[in-house]
Design an enzyme around this catalytic site. Structure first.
Site, PDB file in Angstrom:
ATOM      1  N   ARG A  15     -27.879   8.343  48.268  1.00 53.96           N
ATOM      2  CA  ARG A  15     -26.621   8.520  49.426  1.00 53.96           C
ATOM      3  C   ARG A  15     -26.925   6.598  50.700  1.00 53.96           C
ATOM      4  NH1 ARG A  15     -22.376  13.144  50.056  1.00 53.96           N
ATOM      5  NH2 ARG A  15     -24.861  13.466  50.764  1.00 53.96           N
ATOM      6  N   LEU A  17     -26.106   4.182  50.600  1.00 54.23           N
ATOM      7  CA  LEU A  17     -25.084   2.924  50.420  1.00 54.23           C
ATOM      8  C   LEU A  17     -23.917   3.912  51.003  1.00 54.23           C
ATOM      9  CD1 LEU A  17     -24.473   0.450  50.068  1.00 54.23           C
ATOM     10  CD2 LEU A  17     -23.086   0.656  48.072  1.00 54.23           C
ATOM     11  N   CYS A 530     -18.098   9.583  46.765  1.00 56.64           N
ATOM     12  CA  CYS A 530     -19.802  10.028  46.114  1.00 56.64           C
ATOM     13  C   CYS A 530     -19.047  11.570  45.764  1.00 56.64           C
ATOM     14  CB  CYS A 530     -20.712   9.588  46.252  1.00 56.64           C
ATOM     15  SG  CYS A 530     -21.420   8.767  46.595  1.00 56.64           S
ATOM     16  N   GLU A 619      -7.123  10.702  32.310  1.00 55.60           N
ATOM     17  CA  GLU A 619      -8.145  10.607  32.227  1.00 55.60           C
ATOM     18  C   GLU A 619      -9.349  11.077  31.483  1.00 55.60           C
ATOM     19  OE1 GLU A 619     -12.624  11.862  34.694  1.00 55.60           O
ATOM     20  OE2 GLU A 619     -11.382  11.517  35.713  1.00 55.60           O
ATOM     21  N   HIS A 708      -6.343   6.836  50.282  1.00 52.08           N
ATOM     22  CA  HIS A 708      -7.840   6.717  50.315  1.00 52.08           C
ATOM     23  C   HIS A 708      -7.533   5.252  50.510  1.00 52.08           C
ATOM     24  CE1 HIS A 708      -6.421   8.533  46.312  1.00 52.08           C
ATOM     25  NE2 HIS A 708      -7.720   9.120  46.589  1.00 52.08           N
ATOM     26  N   CYS A 740      -2.284  12.163  47.580  1.00 58.37           N
ATOM     27  CA  CYS A 740      -3.964  12.445  46.716  1.00 58.37           C
ATOM     28  C   CYS A 740      -4.044  13.863  48.210  1.00 58.37           C
ATOM     29  CB  CYS A 740      -4.726  12.298  46.666  1.00 58.37           C
ATOM     30  SG  CYS A 740      -5.899  13.068  45.771  1.00 58.37           S
TER      31      CYS A 740
END
Length: 777
Positions: A15, A17, A530, A619, A708, A740
């Site tokens: 991870r 990035l 992630c 989804e 977000h 959220c």
């Protein structure tokens, strides 16, 4: 026969990035340092694929945030509100890019982020392009050209990857009425021509156009757009080798369209849809190469060489080796990076590990399959084939997989288990009498910021540097502080903050039999976010209560209601790597029974409000409309199986985010949750229209601020959103909440935003009570 890859994970095997981006956003590193880290990852990925033996290596699959946002920047589809960042503040291109993704709230500017939604039926999120009537496009970012030039200089046989023009338009939204986004193809295509012209000058041989919408239901206008786009590209670049990639579904009624396009190669997904090979082979013109997606790009199970070779051999018999390519089914973006990093057998046993392949190992599988198909099987290749066959057979026969107790309980499921005792109107009266909540009640979705301190405690506990008693004491202190703070600012229904949880799926998987875990099995969800999906390898069973202790502790601290917080069966299924040896519906019902037991235990412990999050129901919807009814039937039934074993007075909440509900609103209603909370702020409450038109009967919490993004919305902004909501949903059915969970945010912005949210609710309460007719206008 050539091998190629459609895309490789961009986050780095550890991870790197993610950490670099977050350090840049917090001012800990410079833009130059961030760019250096990005280039290092690109170089590592290219070299890794070259060493594996991949013939055509993708470039431009790297992204600092999202490949669709990359495309918007590349073609200059930059909403007007962001122009002032460059014009007045002289920011770099990458700063503009991040502002589009995350919003911008500094230097006197307050600019909202672009909308974000799920990438087809995956847990990856993309930034939705915004289009206006007569939208103009121009080449703004040369990222794809720069990366190809860099790769070529490094000796990489590179294949630029670009989102195809038709799919790019179809992924976007019209931001004003009176036009169809597909009409913009004539404005957009010249920019693609410009990009291809510049790539041609650098000597590009192959270019990959991702057109996943060719595997979707298409109207006549979209079909004509495909023809117009690719005939124009062929006309301008007759010698360019072009490949169109499709994935996640089969071509079906679009097969004739896809095979009629003037491209050199067509890629199909034979993992999701193996049945399409025969028909595709029959329809393929003589001069077109077929790319076979035989290695699963979305799941972690080892490829069955014997099965894949049957596909490859059938294609080569019909087309010849020169007209066949071997590849993963889709981009490996959706797979963890490297199985070799999994060295802890406590998390992942040696036997289970032998069943798996991550992105790096999938490259090897692609290359080995090519060799097995084109060379005489002897020596090392023969050994690899036999080892693969042994691993496949071992998994089928393993005693780890099957649990007779679970199978017996599955066989005892009845229809009545998926029904509440009474309908919602009856339950609502009982819940109002019991809970006595105010109009416009406030709550949050569940999680609070997982600070570096909380994460460090978990790491130290896992390393043995903190005892269980010490670890629990720290978490209890954090929980109590969050309860006291919620009481202080006036939130009506509290949450315990979930400080004990590493992830909303992994936390439950760790306590359920049939799950395995990784240490470095990270995949990108959005931006720097992630997730580490657990692996469902066998039958699922709950051995003991999973959340009751923490929920009961939190409830003991306050006289207000504290929600019990659970993840629903469909979301646990969707956000795990799921076993592929039985129907997904069967695995989902096994999870549902485990959650049902937990719901019952929470109720018996005195928890009167229980939230079962199902953000992944939309989804999981099949991409083809004809397939959706069957999925929705078992998915909704699984939620009801998990949630229906409680008394009428117990209030069941659910939460969904980043979902378009219009086409499935009747099924959402069929879930029969007492309260549903949804993402609405980025869409400016547009998502509520579906609920209003349907006359949705139960209670709704439309998210009033976007978690977000780091920007803090004002009370005024949230009041305006609530007023919009109250125009289409009865005020007595409205809750006030964020979009959220707040796990990824910082406490400073969280506290400011929630204080503004409570104030917005108070203003709405006052306005409602002041109206004689009890409406808000």
């Amino acid at each position: 026969m050539q091998t190629h890859n459609l895309g490789y994970p961009r986050i780095g095997s550890k991870r790197e990035l993610k950490k670099a981006c977050e350090n840049y956003w917090s001012g800990k590193i410079s833009l130059a340092e961030l760019k250096l880290k990005g280039r290092e990852i690109c170089l590592q990925n290219w070299k890794l694929q070259q060493d594996a033996g991949i013939d055509l290596i993708p470039v431009n699959d790297f992204s600092y945030y999202d490949q669709v946002l990359d495309m918007s920047l590349m073609v200059g589809a930059i909403p007007q509100r962001y122009h002032q960042i460059l014009e007045n503040h002289g920011k770099e291109e990458l700063d503009l890019y991040f502002a589009m993704a995350r919003g911008y709230q500094k230097e006197g500017l307050d600019i909202t982020a672009m909308e974000m939604t799920k990438w087809f039926d995956t847990n990856y999120h993309y930034i939705v392009p915004e289009f206006n009537k007569n939208q103009s496009f121009k080449l703004f970012s040369t990222k794809i050209i720069d990366e190809f030039a860099d790769a070529k200089q490094q000796g990489i046989k590179a294949k630029p990857v670009i989102l195809g023009p038709v799919s790019y338009l179809l992924l976007g939204k019209e931001k004003e009425e009176g036009f169809d986004k597909l009409d913009l193809i004539k404005n957009l295509l010249p920019v693609y021509i410009d990009i291809l012209d510049k790539l041609s000058k650098y000597g590009v041989e192959w270019i990959q156009f991702d057109e996943p919408f060719l595997a979707m239901d298409l109207g006549e206008k979209a079909q004509q757009a495909f023809k117009a786009a690719y005939y124009e590209i062929k006309k301008k670049f007759p010698s360019l080798k072009t490949i169109i990639t499709t994935y996640f579904e089969s071509l079906r009624d679009n097969l004739q369209l896809a095979t009629s396009l003037p491209v050199c190669a067509l890629h199909i997904d034979l993992v999701r849809c193996p049945e399409q090979l025969e028909e595709t082979l029959s329809a393929l013109p003589e001069n077109m190469t077929l790319s076979l997606g035989v290695v699963d790009g979305r799941n972690i199970w080892k490829n069955d060489f014997q099965k894949s070779l049957q596909f490859i051999n059938k294609a080569t018999e019909k087309l010849g080796e020169a007209s066949v390519m071997v590849a993963p089914s889709c981009s490996l973006l959706h797979s963890p990076c490297d199985l070799d990093l999994e060295t802890n057998e406590k998390n992942l046993s040696k036997e289970i590990k032998n069943w798996l392949a991550f992105a790096k190992q999938k490259l090897d599988e692609v290359v080995i399959l090519k060799k097995l198909a084109t060379e005489n099987v002897s020596g090392k290749l023969s050994t690899q084939y036999l080892e693969n066959k042994g691993a496949i057979e071992n998994r089928k026969k393993s005693l780890l997989i099957h649990n007779d107790k679970v199978i017996k309980r599955m066989n005892a499921i009845t229809d009545s288990m998926a029904k509440r005792e009474n309908t919602f109107p009856v339950r609502k009266i009982k819940q109002q009498n019991s809970l006595q909540l105010p109009i416009f009640p406030t709550t949050t979705i569940g999680s609070f910021p997982q600070t570096p301190e909380v994460r460090s405690w978990r790491a130290k506990f896992k390393k043995g540097e903190l005892t269980a008693t010490e670890y629990e004491a720290k978490l209890k202190k954090e929980t109590e502080e969050s309860i006291r703070w919620q009481e202080e600012i006036g939130i009506d229904v509290l949450v315990h903050g979930e400080f004990e949880r590493n992830d909303m799926v992994e936390y439950f998987g760790e306590q359920l039999k049939g799950f395995a875990f990784t240490k470095n099995g990270w995949v990108q969800s959005y931006g720097s976010r992630c997730v580490k999906p657990p692996i469902i390898y066998g039958d699922i069973e709950r051995l003991s209560p999973m959340t009751v202790e923490w929920s009961s502790f939190a409830q003991s601290l306050t006289q207000q209601y504290v929600k019990g917080m659970l993840t629903g069966p469909v979301t646990i299924l969707q956000w795990s790597f799921v076993r592929n040896d039985q129907p997904r519906s069967q695995t989902c019902n096994q999870i549902a029974l485990a959650i049902r037991d937990e719901v019952s235990d929470l109720e018996q412990a005195g928890i009167q409000i229980i939230q079962i999050d199902e953000p992944a129901i939309r989804e999981g919807l099949p991409l083809r409309k004809a397939d959706r009814e069957n999925y929705l039937k078992w998915a909704i039934n699984a939620f009801r199986l998990a949630s229906s074993g409680v008394k009428d007075a117990t209030q069941i909440h659910t939460h969904m985010c980043y979902s378009e509900f219009n086409d499935i609103i009747n099924h959402i209603a069929a879930m029969d949750a007492d309260v549903i909370t949804i993402e609405c702020s980025r869409s400016q409450m547009e998502l509520l229209d579906a609920f209003a038109e349907f006359n949705y009967p139960n209670e709704i919490g439309p998210g009033v601020y976007d978690i977000h993004s780091p920007r803090v919305p004002s009370k005024k902004e949230m009041v305006e959103l609530l007023k919009k909501a109250a125009k289409v949903i009865p005020a007595e059915n409205l809750w006030v909440n964020p979009d959220c969970g707040l796990k990824t945010r910082h406490w400073e912005e969280t506290k400011k935003a929630l204080e503004e949210m409570v104030a917005a609710s108070a203003e709405m309460k006052a306005a409602f009570l002041a109206k004689d007719d009890q409406t808000v206008v």
